[in-house]
Each structure stands twice: as C-alpha cells, then as structure tokens.
Scaffold this motif. Sequence first.
Motif, PDB file in Angstrom:
ATOM      1  N   GLU A   5       4.790   6.434  15.192  1.00 53.33           N
ATOM      2  CA  GLU A   5       3.732   6.663  16.173  1.00 53.33           C
ATOM      3  C   GLU A   5       4.319   6.767  17.583  1.00 53.33           C
ATOM      4  N   ASN A  29      -6.934   3.830   3.946  1.00 52.06           N
ATOM      5  CA  ASN A  29      -6.139   4.512   4.971  1.00 52.06           C
ATOM      6  C   ASN A  29      -6.936   4.713   6.258  1.00 52.06           C
ATOM      7  N   ARG A  30      -8.224   5.050   6.095  1.00 49.24           N
ATOM      8  CA  ARG A  30      -9.066   5.252   7.272  1.00 49.24           C
ATOM      9  C   ARG A  30      -9.151   3.955   8.069  1.00 49.24           C
ATOM     10  N   VAL A  33      -5.830   3.382   9.832  1.00 52.82           N
ATOM     11  CA  VAL A  33      -5.682   4.286  10.976  1.00 52.82           C
ATOM     12  C   VAL A  33      -6.465   3.734  12.173  1.00 52.82           C
ATOM     13  N   TYR A  38      -3.088   4.857  14.469  1.00 55.90           N
ATOM     14  CA  TYR A  38      -2.127   5.913  14.158  1.00 55.90           C
ATOM     15  C   TYR A  38      -2.751   7.278  14.411  1.00 55.90           C
ATOM     16  N   SER A  39      -1.981   8.193  14.997  1.00 52.62           N
ATOM     17  CA  SER A  39      -2.530   9.542  15.189  1.00 52.62           C
ATOM     18  C   SER A  39      -1.809  10.569  14.333  1.00 52.62           C
ATOM     19  N   LEU A  42      -2.285   9.681   7.519  1.00 50.62           N
ATOM     20  CA  LEU A  42      -2.011   8.744   6.426  1.00 50.62           C
ATOM     21  C   LEU A  42      -2.698   9.339   5.205  1.00 50.62           C
TER      22      LEU A  42
ATOM     23  N   THR B 118      -7.811  11.164   4.993  1.00 51.20           N
ATOM     24  CA  THR B 118      -8.746  10.047   5.199  1.00 51.20           C
ATOM     25  C   THR B 118     -10.205  10.499   5.155  1.00 51.20           C
TER      26      THR B 118
END
Lengths: 108, 150
Positions: A5, A29-30, A33, A38-39, A42, B118
């Motif tokens: 990142e 993962n959402r 994030v 994180y940008s 994933l 996601t």
Amino acid sequence: MRSVEKNLAAFNEAGVRPVAISVDSPEENRWLVQQAGYSFPLLSDSSREAIRRFDIVHKGAGENGQDIARPAEFLIDSTGVVRWVNLTENYMVRVRVEEILAATRDLK
Amino acid sequence: MTLKRINWPLWSGLLLSLFAFLSYYLIFVWYPTTRNFPWANLLLFVGAVALLVAGFRRAFKTDRPLRSKIVASIVTSVGVLVCALFLFIFFVAAKWIPAAPGAPRVGQKAPDVTITDTNNKPISLAQLLSTPIEGKPPRGVVLIFYRGYW
C-alpha cells in the motif's frame, strides 16, 4: 501488504498492478479493505481454483483444516508470461516490496 | 514477604520472556527488518534467560526456603519453554509448507485463472493484465498469494 500500500505510487510508475489473493471470501476481503484502507485489489480464491492451478495449495493449513495458499508471489508481464517468482521456504519470512519493485524494472 | 525477599531477577525474567514472545506479533511483525529475522526477539530472550538463570541461582542459595526453590524451578521452566516455543514456531513449524514444484516458473505462461473481487464479480488474470493503470496499458501484474486474514 501494508508495504505494498505504501509503495503503490512506485507500482503505478512501473505500470504494474499489485493484487493480493487469498481463499478468504469476497465479504471478508471487503471488510479487510475497509479496516486497513487498502486501495489495491484484494481478490478471493474461495473456490481454490487459482491456488490449485498455481500448485501452491497448503492442504489443511487453514481454519478448520481448510486448504489455503502457501505464500507465493508472481510477477506476470502483459503477455501472461511469468517474469519473477518468489516462493518462501518459511512463511514467517515474507518478500520485501523492494524486491518486487526491482523485478518490475526488468520488464520490457 | 518483604520486598527484599522477592526474587526480582526471576520474576522479571519471566515477564521479559513473555514480552519477548508477544512483542513479535504485536510490534516487530510490522517492520520487515525485525519480521523476517526476529533478532529483536532473540535479544530479548537472551536477556530473559539470563535473568531467569540469575533468579534460579539466587533461589538455590542455602538461606532460601524450599518453597522459593520450587517456585524458581517452575518459573524458570516456564520462561525457558516460552523461549523454546518461539524458536520452534519461527524456525521449525514455519518451514512446514509445501514446496510447490508445479508452480509456473520464470519464462512459463501463467494459468489464466479467474478470481472474485470484493463486489463478488469474477475477474480473470487476462482482465487484470488488460485493465489500464492511470490510462496506460499495464506492463504487468504482481500476484501476491497470502494465507488469509484469520
């Protein structure tokens, strides 16, 4: 992943997209994030198709004996050919982001 | 028990060994230099074992009651076990990973796998390789496979 990142600008400059893949679900993962901010993507391999085809399944090593990925990093060029691989022999020892960035410099 | 009678080296050795263990996961794992080789934790363990040994020897001086000798033996064993557990996790158990002989090698074509983003949308490696980065076609993709968050 925090170091990826932090170095996103360098990845962008190299024209290389970092993506992180685990067997965690898209929902997990959402959440991660959002938590970690994180940008970069994933991605979820909950079907284990990717880790099977890359031969990096670590059988039964996950929660409740599930199959997970053994840590591995692949740099793939725009034609789909592998240009650099890192397969650690100790999962506590992770690749340094500097090594990945150095490998991106050798791309055409 | 007066403060003077407390076996300070022994108990601080135990605390230090617990700190040496936990600090890897709480602090040192976040920095590549202290994560990939746990030298900071190894130094802490050396200090902890030195304190434990000093405390153990102090307890076995003749003027000490049997009770403190028993306590010192137990505490020293626990501290040394914590140290051994850390060494085992890091240098033995962490190497129990499959070798991946069939993983694509340098120069080989990577399998075009499809994974899920996601938003629950499938995305293929080919798509990752063709989606522009800042308006330009990407020169490559780095796939970082990790064990998962849990």
